[in-house]
Scaffold this active site. Structure first.
Site, PDB file in Angstrom:
ATOM      1  CD  GLU A  99      -9.090   6.201   0.073  1.00 25.07           C
ATOM      2  OE1 GLU A  99      -8.077   6.022  -0.631  1.00 25.07           O
ATOM      3  OE2 GLU A  99      -9.037   6.629   1.237  1.00 25.07           O
ATOM      4  CB  VAL A 100      -9.246   1.743  -5.171  1.00 28.13           C
ATOM      5  CG1 VAL A 100      -8.892   1.249  -6.573  1.00 28.13           C
ATOM      6  CG2 VAL A 100      -8.224   2.777  -4.692  1.00 28.13           C
TER       7      VAL A 100
ATOM      8  CG  HIS B   8      -6.761  -2.895   2.915  1.00 29.98           C
ATOM      9  ND1 HIS B   8      -6.046  -1.721   2.745  1.00 29.98           N
ATOM     10  CD2 HIS B   8      -7.968  -2.672   2.339  1.00 29.98           C
ATOM     11  CE1 HIS B   8      -6.798  -0.833   2.100  1.00 29.98           C
ATOM     12  NE2 HIS B   8      -7.972  -1.388   1.845  1.00 29.98           N
TER      13      HIS B   8
ATOM     14  CG  ASP C  23      -2.067   0.990   1.085  1.00 26.66           C
ATOM     15  OD1 ASP C  23      -3.216   0.538   0.927  1.00 26.66           O
ATOM     16  OD2 ASP C  23      -1.815   2.223   1.118  1.00 26.66           O
ATOM     17  CB  ILE C  24       0.807   4.261  -2.134  1.00 23.64           C
ATOM     18  CG1 ILE C  24       1.900   5.142  -2.691  1.00 23.64           C
ATOM     19  CG2 ILE C  24      -0.446   5.047  -1.817  1.00 23.64           C
ATOM     20  CD1 ILE C  24       1.595   5.702  -4.071  1.00 23.64           C
TER      21      ILE C  24
ATOM     22  CG  HIS D 161      -8.773  -3.119  -2.602  1.00 21.82           C
ATOM     23  ND1 HIS D 161      -9.715  -2.406  -3.313  1.00 21.82           N
ATOM     24  CD2 HIS D 161      -8.576  -2.421  -1.454  1.00 21.82           C
ATOM     25  CE1 HIS D 161     -10.065  -1.326  -2.632  1.00 21.82           C
ATOM     26  NE2 HIS D 161      -9.397  -1.318  -1.488  1.00 21.82           N
TER      27      HIS D 161
ATOM     28  CG  ASN E 269     -12.493  -0.492   3.571  1.00 19.47           C
ATOM     29  OD1 ASN E 269     -12.972  -0.789   4.661  1.00 19.47           O
ATOM     30  ND2 ASN E 269     -11.285   0.040   3.456  1.00 19.47           N
TER      31      ASN E 269
HETATM   32  P1  AMP Z   1      -9.845   1.389   0.130  1.00 18.80           P
HETATM   33  O1  AMP Z   1     -10.183   2.583   0.950  1.00 18.80           O
HETATM   34  O2  AMP Z   1     -10.159   0.082   0.818  1.00 18.80           O
HETATM   35  O3  AMP Z   1     -10.412   1.474  -1.266  1.00 18.80           O
HETATM   36  O4  AMP Z   1      -8.268   1.373   0.029  1.00 18.80           O
HETATM   37  C1  AMP Z   1      -7.546   1.847  -1.062  1.00 18.80           C
HETATM   38  C2  AMP Z   1      -6.099   1.755  -0.699  1.00 18.80           C
HETATM   39  O5  AMP Z   1      -5.321   1.926  -1.873  1.00 18.80           O
HETATM   40  C3  AMP Z   1      -5.618   2.830   0.287  1.00 18.80           C
HETATM   41  O6  AMP Z   1      -5.078   2.205   1.445  1.00 18.80           O
HETATM   42  C4  AMP Z   1      -4.546   3.594  -0.496  1.00 18.80           C
HETATM   43  O7  AMP Z   1      -3.465   4.009   0.295  1.00 18.80           O
HETATM   44  C5  AMP Z   1      -4.137   2.571  -1.539  1.00 18.80           C
HETATM   45  N1  AMP Z   1      -3.576   3.113  -2.776  1.00 18.80           N
HETATM   46  C6  AMP Z   1      -4.072   4.111  -3.534  1.00 18.80           C
HETATM   47  N2  AMP Z   1      -3.311   4.314  -4.615  1.00 18.80           N
HETATM   48  C7  AMP Z   1      -2.291   3.408  -4.534  1.00 18.80           C
HETATM   49  C8  AMP Z   1      -1.166   3.106  -5.351  1.00 18.80           C
HETATM   50  N3  AMP Z   1      -0.911   3.790  -6.479  1.00 18.80           N
HETATM   51  N4  AMP Z   1      -0.328   2.121  -4.953  1.00 18.80           N
HETATM   52  C9  AMP Z   1      -0.575   1.439  -3.816  1.00 18.80           C
HETATM   53  N5  AMP Z   1      -1.624   1.666  -3.012  1.00 18.80           N
HETATM   54  C10 AMP Z   1      -2.468   2.632  -3.359  1.00 18.80           C
END
Ligand code: AMP
Length: 127
Positions: A105-106, A112, A39-40, A110, A97
């Protein structure tokens, strides 16, 4: 939702771009079903993300619409990555999530993997 019940997938989301190689990631593991990377913005000493190879928006989309072979392969990859990261003995937390209340967010399914120290209670104080 589409007529078939499959939610629309945004192919421009950041994890789709990581899967296609358009955006770099700190790769941990890859197989035919999954890709794992760091994770970034880590929230624990070890914070990995595992994503399935396929157009799935969320855990609900994945469970309803992914082929069984992919569901099994993906979950085996999650356990494999946690073990490879040295977390099996001390333990770890999996989070996925889904949707608005969870702050997903994405919009690519996925999981974690969090570990490397005691993680405390599962959620912030409730109520
Ligand atoms: P979520 O809120 O469960 O959708 O988590 C999305 C996760 O993606 C967050 O923990 C971010 O820090 C992570 N994230 C976003 N962009 C990147 C990226 N380019 N590389 C790695 N992790 C990312």
């Amino acid at each position: 939702m589409t007529v078939s019940g499959k939610p629309p997938y945004d192919p421009a989301n950041i994890f789709a771009k990581i899967l296609s190689g358009d955006i770099p990631a700190k790769k941990i593991y890859e197989d035919e079903f999954s890709l794992a990377f760091h994770d970034i913005q880590p929230q624990a000493p070890v914070h990995a993300l595992v994503i399935p190879k396929g157009d799935f928006v969320s855990s609900a989309d994945f469970a309803a619409n992914a082929p069984a072979e992919l569901i099994v392969g993906f979950h085996r990859a999650v356990a494999h990555v946690a073990k490879e990261l040295g977390l099996e003995e001390t333990g770890y937390r999996l989070i996925s999530n889904m949707g608005w209340n969870s702050h997903q967010e994405v919009p690519h399914y996925h999981v974690h993997i969090l570990g490397g120290r005691p993680l405390g209670p599962m959620l912030a104080a409730f109520p």
